[in-house]
Design an enzyme around this catalytic site. Structure first.
Site, short mmCIF file in Angstrom:
data_model
loop_
_atom_site.label_atom_id
_atom_site.label_comp_id
_atom_site.label_asym_id
_atom_site.label_seq_id
_atom_site.Cartn_x
_atom_site.Cartn_y
_atom_site.Cartn_z
N MET A 1 -34.47 99.84 -22.19
CA MET A 1 -33.40 100.36 -22.24
C MET A 1 -32.20 99.39 -22.54
SD MET A 1 -34.67 102.96 -20.92
CE MET A 1 -33.36 104.03 -20.25
N ARG A 2 -32.36 99.15 -23.56
CA ARG A 2 -31.29 98.06 -24.30
C ARG A 2 -31.22 98.56 -25.79
NH1 ARG A 2 -29.16 93.96 -22.35
NH2 ARG A 2 -30.19 94.26 -20.33
N LEU A 3 -29.81 98.59 -26.32
CA LEU A 3 -29.75 98.80 -27.53
C LEU A 3 -30.27 97.40 -28.41
CD1 LEU A 3 -26.34 100.55 -28.44
CD2 LEU A 3 -28.73 101.24 -29.00
N HIS B 1 -38.61 108.86 -27.78
CA HIS B 1 -37.44 109.28 -27.00
C HIS B 1 -37.92 110.60 -26.52
CE1 HIS B 1 -33.27 109.63 -25.75
NE2 HIS B 1 -33.43 110.96 -26.20
N LYS C 1 -25.91 88.02 -26.93
CA LYS C 1 -27.02 88.71 -27.37
C LYS C 1 -27.68 88.14 -28.11
CE LYS C 1 -27.99 93.61 -28.07
NZ LYS C 1 -27.58 94.88 -27.75
N ASN D 1 -45.96 104.45 -20.87
CA ASN D 1 -46.26 104.32 -22.53
C ASN D 1 -46.82 103.20 -23.01
OD1 ASN D 1 -45.53 107.01 -23.88
ND2 ASN D 1 -43.64 106.66 -23.17
N ASN E 1 -39.38 103.58 -31.76
CA ASN E 1 -39.19 103.90 -30.41
C ASN E 1 -39.60 105.14 -30.06
OD1 ASN E 1 -37.58 103.60 -27.92
ND2 ASN E 1 -35.92 105.04 -28.87
#
Length: 194
Positions: free
Chosen positions: A90-92, A109, A65, A14, A107
């Site tokens: 792949m991380r919040l 999905h 974080k 993407n 994002n």
């Protein structure tokens, strides 16, 4: 021209579609930076092929974080990034980054949210034996795939589909829908600021 940063953790198909759209002026934006949390992610090679700089931020090398996200924000600031695009990241996203770019993080999905959020959405849809899945583009909030939906496009699952063939069909839609939707958001932002 909007300056965009793409966040990716994996192969970056993407990210490549967005860089290609920007390079060919289909997307009226500059991809100013690729941010990855994986030092060996294939997206790094793709970024080099498009001459886009990379910021590799390994979260294990930061105390918290918040420190990790602040380092990313500092890098985005240096490049005057106005908009963040998650493409297989792949991380919040945590509160530090969310507050710095509130309403300016999107994002993609591989399902029709709210169905099949989280990891392996294509596999989830396939196992559930649904007839239709798809692609969703949404704003990012503190939840997992819970932000306001911007665009969706369905993808039919045929009886002869496999997980691999379904993934290819979903990616075809993603690679077209994501640059188009980013352009729509950029256009809306211009209208509001004028």
């Amino acid at each position: 021209m909007a300056k965009v940063a793409i966040f990716a953790s994996g192969s970056g198909t993407n990210a490549e579609a967005i860089m290609r759209a920007a390079q060919s002026n289909v997307l009226d934006a500059e991809v100013a930076l690729i941010v990855t949390d994986k030092p060996k992610a294939k997206v790094i090679e793709r970024a080099h092929a498009f001459d886009v700089p990379c910021f590799i931020a390994d979260p294990k090398t930061y105390e918290t974080k918040a420190c990790f996200e602040q380092a990313i924000i500092d890098e985005l600031g240096k490049r005057e990034v106005t908009f963040v695009v998650l493409a297989g990241y792949m991380r919040l996203v945590g509160p530090t980054l969310l507050s710095a770019y509130e309403g300016r993080i999107v994002n993609i999905h591989p399902s029709l949210l709210p169905s099949f959020p989280g990891l392996d959405a294509i596999g989830q849809a396939f196992k559930a034996k649904v007839k239709v899945t798809g692609v969703t583009i949404h704003y990012v909030d503190a939840g997992m795939d819970t932000g306001e939906i911007i665009a969706q496009e369905p993808v039919r699952i045929n009886e002869d589909d496999t997980v691999d063939s379904l993934q290819k069909k979903v990616q075809e839609v993603e690679h077209k829908l994501y640059p188009e939707t980013i352009q729509t958001i950029i256009d809306r932002t211009k209208e509001v600021s004028n």
